[in-house]
Enzyme design. Structure first.
Site, PDB file in Angstrom:
ATOM      1  CE  LYS A 166      -3.065   7.561 -15.915  1.00  9.64           C
ATOM      2  NZ  LYS A 166      -2.965   6.112 -16.141  1.00  9.64           N
ATOM      3  N   GLY A 224       3.091  10.762  -6.169  1.00 10.25           N
ATOM      4  CA  GLY A 224       2.394  11.845  -5.462  1.00 10.25           C
ATOM      5  C   GLY A 224       3.233  13.125  -5.479  1.00 10.25           C
ATOM      6  CD  GLU A 241      -5.224   6.009   0.065  1.00 13.33           C
ATOM      7  OE1 GLU A 241      -4.003   5.773   0.175  1.00 13.33           O
ATOM      8  OE2 GLU A 241      -6.101   5.142  -0.007  1.00 13.33           O
ATOM      9  CB  CYS A 275      -1.929   1.705   0.026  1.00 11.50           C
ATOM     10  SG  CYS A 275      -3.648   2.074  -0.196  1.00 11.50           S
ATOM     11  CD  GLU A 372       2.827   1.164  -0.504  1.00 10.94           C
ATOM     12  OE1 GLU A 372       3.199   2.050  -1.280  1.00 10.94           O
ATOM     13  OE2 GLU A 372       1.681   1.110  -0.019  1.00 10.94           O
TER      14      GLU A 372
HETATM   15  P1  ADP Z   1       1.597   2.042  -8.216  1.00  9.21           P
HETATM   16  O1  ADP Z   1       2.867   2.139  -7.424  1.00  9.21           O
HETATM   17  O2  ADP Z   1       0.403   1.621  -7.481  1.00  9.21           O
HETATM   18  O3  ADP Z   1       1.780   1.444  -9.599  1.00  9.21           O
HETATM   19  P2  ADP Z   1       1.800   4.635  -9.351  1.00  9.21           P
HETATM   20  O4  ADP Z   1       1.913   5.749  -8.404  1.00  9.21           O
HETATM   21  O5  ADP Z   1       2.978   4.234 -10.154  1.00  9.21           O
HETATM   22  O6  ADP Z   1       1.211   3.480  -8.487  1.00  9.21           O
HETATM   23  O7  ADP Z   1       0.607   4.857 -10.361  1.00  9.21           O
HETATM   24  C1  ADP Z   1      -0.706   5.170  -9.954  1.00  9.21           C
HETATM   25  C2  ADP Z   1      -1.381   5.942 -11.068  1.00  9.21           C
HETATM   26  O8  ADP Z   1      -0.635   7.116 -11.332  1.00  9.21           O
HETATM   27  C3  ADP Z   1      -1.474   5.191 -12.400  1.00  9.21           C
HETATM   28  O9  ADP Z   1      -2.708   5.525 -13.016  1.00  9.21           O
HETATM   29  C4  ADP Z   1      -0.324   5.776 -13.189  1.00  9.21           C
HETATM   30  O10 ADP Z   1      -0.541   5.728 -14.588  1.00  9.21           O
HETATM   31  C5  ADP Z   1      -0.350   7.223 -12.702  1.00  9.21           C
HETATM   32  N1  ADP Z   1       0.924   7.932 -12.862  1.00  9.21           N
HETATM   33  C6  ADP Z   1       2.175   7.432 -12.857  1.00  9.21           C
HETATM   34  N2  ADP Z   1       3.077   8.413 -13.059  1.00  9.21           N
HETATM   35  C7  ADP Z   1       2.389   9.564 -13.182  1.00  9.21           C
HETATM   36  C8  ADP Z   1       2.753  10.933 -13.386  1.00  9.21           C
HETATM   37  N3  ADP Z   1       4.021  11.306 -13.506  1.00  9.21           N
HETATM   38  N4  ADP Z   1       1.766  11.848 -13.460  1.00  9.21           N
HETATM   39  C9  ADP Z   1       0.469  11.490 -13.309  1.00  9.21           C
HETATM   40  N5  ADP Z   1       0.065  10.226 -13.140  1.00  9.21           N
HETATM   41  C10 ADP Z   1       1.008   9.268 -13.066  1.00  9.21           C
END
Ligand code: ADP
Length: 469
Positions: A166, A224, A241, A275, A372
């Protein structure tokens, strides 16, 4: 499919595509396809040479289609043409590296004598075997999407897993190409399944899915944590990560021209949307003013633009939301006494551009130092001695990376030992090789990616005892 997601080019703000928003039924179907291929063994039970051949063939296709893939990546993410081509190239190097591992990773064996239950010694022939972990969910962010996808897809396929990938909702386009490329290379249908959708719906459904054995995730520490909770139902294996707030320490014996350029690159590559970006720059007092001036001059020198502009070095941020957040962090710092040396505001043009920004006079409690930022914003902080620099550098919940600039070999080793981070650069900026693992310390992650360690994360180990007596 419930609805769709609009995809925008961050350097023009134009909509460039629309992708499906996968609902629960679509996630279920993708996981079921992956499960079916895993159980049937259509991929994992192929001879190693056949599997390696498919991966190498995919690498050939990617190499041939670099221009096209780079353009997709650049329009989707906003990065310039050179950065986009580099992303495709390093992603392909990752694939080639893991393709080379197929069939070359095995367990161990030993003949053992143990105290038996019946009061006499028993002899065994024992061995361990590595078995692909099963169906893996791969969730990736929007910065460097093709590369981060490959960081997971390549070892997962090399191990014999089946996968559901995804991509981020902001940048789904290159991952969709990945599915097409592997199919053309001969990967059996259903082994790699790409689904698009939002994190809190599609991502969450994948993470909580009872038939997914492992999640490999790159993204924020906050998400995470949600993934750790959501994956508890069937105790999935996790590779995380997560974020970073990496320090750079520059001593007054550093080669200054190289160090300033290295600090500038470490901060501004990808417009700081990286990151491992070194956004806390600790500089020994004797050279402090010279370095602040040098960094400001470096930041001002870099032309900004998108893929459409061949002279561009710095691209836009991914979205208006992200640009607003970056500006809020800067504004909040300034209101509390931080000084903008250069930059500090959005660029007055189309696209989500933010000026390359160098800040002085920060305090450790500012968001500029703690969070960050994911933007081209770095703070330069003076220090007097090594001990003080190490303490300040380690004063963070994160532990992803760090950099040291010095010509003193013993000091370089001493400080590298003392810094708490998964990847330390000495007199270099952002170096990365497929064979060298990166494992986040503290709240920057669980487990590691790249290298043999990154491949082992896609296996379960089984110990077998054969009784000889
Ligand atoms: P960034 O801060 O880099 O935008 P995110 O952690 O928000 O990173 O998102 C990274 C990935 O995690 C994206 O593919 C996002 O759709 C997915 N994501 C965001 N929220 C969730 C969640 N609750 N469960 C699983 N995946 C998620």
């Amino acid at each position: 499919m419930s609805d769709t997601i609009a995809v925008f080019n961050p350097s023009t703000e134009e909509q460039i595509a629309e992708v499906p928003h996968a609902d629960q039924a679509t996630v279920d179907a993708a996981v079921a396809r992956a499960r079916e291929t895993f159980e049937s063994g259509v991929w994992r039970r192929l001879p190693a040479a056949h599997r390696a051949e498919v991966l190498f063939r995919a690498a050939e296709i990617i190499k041939r289609r670099t221009e096209e893939l780079a353009e997709i990546e650049a329009r989707d993410n906003g990065m310039n043409a050179i950065a986009a081509q580099q992303i495709i190239k390093v992603a392909n190097e990752m694939l080639i590296y893991y393709a080379g591992w197929v069939g070359k990773i095995h367990g161990e064996s030993a003949n053992l004598v143990s105290d038996g239950l019946l009061g006499h010694f028993e002899e065994y022939h024992t061995f361990t075997q590595l078995e692909p972990v099963g169906v893996v969910g791969l969730i990736i962010p929007w910065n460097g999407p093709f590369f981060i996808a490959m960081l997971k897809v390549a070892p997962a396929l090399a191990a014999g897993c089946s996968a559901v990938l995804k991509p981020a909702e902001e940048t789904p386009l290159s991952a969709l190409k990945l599915e097409e490329i592997f199919r053309e290379a001969g990967l059996p249908d259903g082994v790699l399944n790409v689904i698009t959708g939002h994190g809190e719906t599609t991502g969450a459904a994948l993470t909580a899915h009872p038939d997914v054995d492992k999640i490999a995730f790159t993204g924020s520490t906050e998400v995470g944590r949600l993934i750790v909770k959501a994956s508890a139902g069937n105790l999935k294996r996790l590779t995380l990560e997560l974020g970073g707030k990496s320090p750079l320490i520059m001593f007054d014996d550093a080669n200054l021209d190289k160090a300033i350029m290295g600090a500038g690159m470490g901060l501004l590559a990808g417009s700081g949307q990286n990151c491992s970006c070194t956004s806390r720059i600790y500089v020994q007092r004797k050279i402090y003013h010279q370095v602040v001036e040098g960094l400001a001059a470096f930041a001002q020198m870099l032309p900004m633009g998108g893929y459409e502009d061949p002279t561009s070095v710095l691209g836009p941020l991914i979205s208006e939301k992200q640009r607003t957040r970056v500006h809020d962090i800067v504004t909040e710092g300034v209101a509390r006494g931080a000084e903008v040396i250069t930059g500090g505001k959005p660029l007055d043009r189309r696209g989500y551009f933010y000026e390359a920004t160098i800040i002085a006079n920060t305090t450790p409690d500012m968001r500029l130092i703690k969070e960050e930022i994911f933007g081209p914003v770095g703070s330069v902080i003076p220090f007097d001695d090594e001990e003080e620099a190490i303490a300040a550098a380690n004063d963070t919940h994160y532990g992803l990376a760090g950099a040291i600039w010095t010509e003193n070999l013993s000091r370089a080793h001493r400080v590298a030992n003392a810094l708490r981070g998964g990847q330390i650069w000495v007199n270099s900026a952002l170096a990365a090789d497929p064979s060298m693992p990166i494992c986040g310390h503290k709240q920057s992650g669980w487990g590691g990616e790249r290298g043999k360690k990154g491949l082992e994360a896609y296996f379960n180990t089984k110990s077998v005892y054969i009784g000889l007596t």
